[in-house]
Design a protein around this motif. Structure first.
Motif, mmCIF file in Angstrom:
data_model
loop_
_atom_site.group_PDB
_atom_site.id
_atom_site.type_symbol
_atom_site.label_atom_id
_atom_site.label_comp_id
_atom_site.label_asym_id
_atom_site.label_seq_id
_atom_site.Cartn_x
_atom_site.Cartn_y
_atom_site.Cartn_z
ATOM 1 N N ASN A 1 -8.926 -62.673 174.990
ATOM 2 C CA ASN A 1 -8.482 -62.272 173.650
ATOM 3 C C ASN A 1 -9.208 -63.130 172.619
ATOM 4 N N TYR B 1 -13.792 -63.992 177.877
ATOM 5 C CA TYR B 1 -12.699 -64.062 176.907
ATOM 6 C C TYR B 1 -11.670 -62.976 177.208
ATOM 7 N N ASN C 1 -9.675 -75.773 176.176
ATOM 8 C CA ASN C 1 -10.887 -75.583 176.967
ATOM 9 C C ASN C 1 -12.127 -76.144 176.280
ATOM 10 N N ILE D 1 -5.847 -69.302 182.716
ATOM 11 C CA ILE D 1 -6.109 -68.720 181.403
ATOM 12 C C ILE D 1 -5.752 -69.755 180.348
ATOM 13 N N GLU D 2 -6.742 -70.139 179.526
ATOM 14 C CA GLU D 2 -6.566 -71.233 178.576
ATOM 15 C C GLU D 2 -6.810 -70.762 177.143
ATOM 16 N N ASP D 3 -6.290 -71.563 176.196
ATOM 17 C CA ASP D 3 -6.632 -71.327 174.799
ATOM 18 C C ASP D 3 -7.919 -72.098 174.475
ATOM 19 N N ASP D 4 -8.539 -71.715 173.371
ATOM 20 C CA ASP D 4 -9.832 -72.282 172.992
ATOM 21 C C ASP D 4 -9.765 -73.786 172.778
ATOM 22 N N ARG E 1 -10.653 -70.221 182.039
ATOM 23 C CA ARG E 1 -11.203 -71.564 181.839
ATOM 24 C C ARG E 1 -12.570 -71.709 182.484
ATOM 25 N N SER F 1 -8.200 -67.129 170.344
ATOM 26 C CA SER F 1 -9.044 -67.009 171.529
ATOM 27 C C SER F 1 -8.320 -67.493 172.782
ATOM 28 N N TRP F 2 -8.292 -66.623 173.779
ATOM 29 C CA TRP F 2 -7.802 -66.962 175.120
ATOM 30 C C TRP F 2 -8.890 -66.571 176.109
#
Length: 342
Positions: free
Chosen positions: A159, A157, A137, A131-134, A167, A163-164
């Protein structure tokens, strides 16, 4: 009636004291007390001598006595039915029971092979979160929010604002490495990635990648080509043919896709290679200066190359698997075909 009671008490004491040493003695006990000419049947015959007004009481006593004898017999029999520890009955010369040995999943076999090849070239292994942040990624990889190339990766997505997401490639691991490490950098990034794609024989909503990154002084496209030549020859054999085609990726410039001669038709044309004789296995290119600058790496001093491949595609070519869905269906008939692989 009194005489019958005395006989029953005497027989009970005798039976209670009975012991046996083997199965033959158990059978002798059964014949003596429960056989057709045994003691229980004989004492039952004495009911005819009991006065009518006492027959009910006598019948209860005789039934209780019969149950007592049968219970004693079952207990003696069980001693030898459950006793399997007699060493004289064990043949130690017999072969042992076969033990089923498991195997690695075909994707794990190929992933480990890929990692092993690049480790011999000095690449370290880097891993990151699923799980990555925008930013890690997309943004750090020269893919701002309004970039049309984002449409190539329909995303799951978790969140928004912030944005999370799951990946879409392991390039996010490269971003984290460049964020925390100064050149020279030489890593490969294996892992699972996720994209909102229609599941079919050629695509799935999750798959596995191995991406590579090398940043240093005077790194050139020739270094990239020779690294990938070595990889395909080690993976598929020395006779494999290779070609590079110009392509586009936001995080590399120039960019190229790498094809190998189809292993299924040996370059003559088939459904797998779409009758071209070539199969694409990876994308690659020189790291875009903008990506280097996003992490404070001097693009005038350092250059680098990156590449990425799908483990499913490599496995498909290596073992001639015609449906990507087989990898995740846990069909034992499919997985057992790889018991010889280590």
């Amino acid at each position: 009636m009194q005489e019958l009671l005395e006989k029953i008490d005497s027989y009970k004491q005798e039976i209670e004291a009975s012991s046996v040493l083997n199965a033959e003695e158990v059978e002798a006990f059964r014949i003596k007390y429960l056989g057709t000419k045994g003691l229980v049947k004989a004492i039952m015959g004495e009911m005819k001598n009991v006065p009518n007004e006492q027959k009910k009481q006598a019948g209860q006593l005789l039934n209780e006595f019969k149950v007592f004898v049968e219970t004693k017999f079952e207990g003696l029999k069980a001693q030898f039915e459950n006793n399997d520890s007699d060493a004289s009955h064990i043949d130690f010369s017999l072969p042992g029971d076969a033990v089923a040995v498991g195997t690695r999943h075909p994707l794990s076999i190929v992933r480990n092979r890929i990692v092993s090849i690049f480790k011999r070239l000095g690449f370290a292994i880097a891993e990151g979160p699923d799980i990555e942040d925008d930013w890690h990624n997309f943004g750090a990889m020269n893919l701002p929010e309004d970039h049309p190339a984002r449409d190539m990766q329909d995303t799951f997505y978790i969140n928004q604002n912030p944005s999370w997401l799951l990946r879409t490639h392991t390039s996010s691991v490269q971003a984290r490495v460049m964020e925390n490490q100064k050149p020279p950098i030489r890593v490969i990034c294996p892992g699972r990635v996720y994209r909102n794609e229609t599941i079919s024989a050629r695509a799935h909503c999750f798959f596995h990648q191995v991406e590579g990154l090398y940043i240093g002084e005077n790194v050139s496209f020739a270094d990239l080509k020779q690294t990938l030549y070595f990889f395909v020859q080690e993976m598929f054999g020395k006779d494999i043919k290779v070609r590079f085609r110009p392509s586009y990726f936001p995080f590399t410039e120039p960019s190229a896709e790498m094809d190998i001669s189809c292993l299924i038709c040996e370059g003559e044309g088939c459904n797998v290679c779409k009758h071209t004789g070539w199969v694409e296995i990876l994308g690659s290119g020189m790291v875009h200066p903008k990506v280097l600058e996003n992490f404070g790496i001097d693009s005038n001093k350092y250059t680098g190359f990156a590449f990425g491949m799908g483990v499913e595609r490599i496995t498909q070519l290596k073992y001639r698997v015609n449906d990507l869905r087989l990898y995740s269906q846990n069909d034992i008939r499919f997985l057992q075909q790889f018991t010889g692989a280590v």
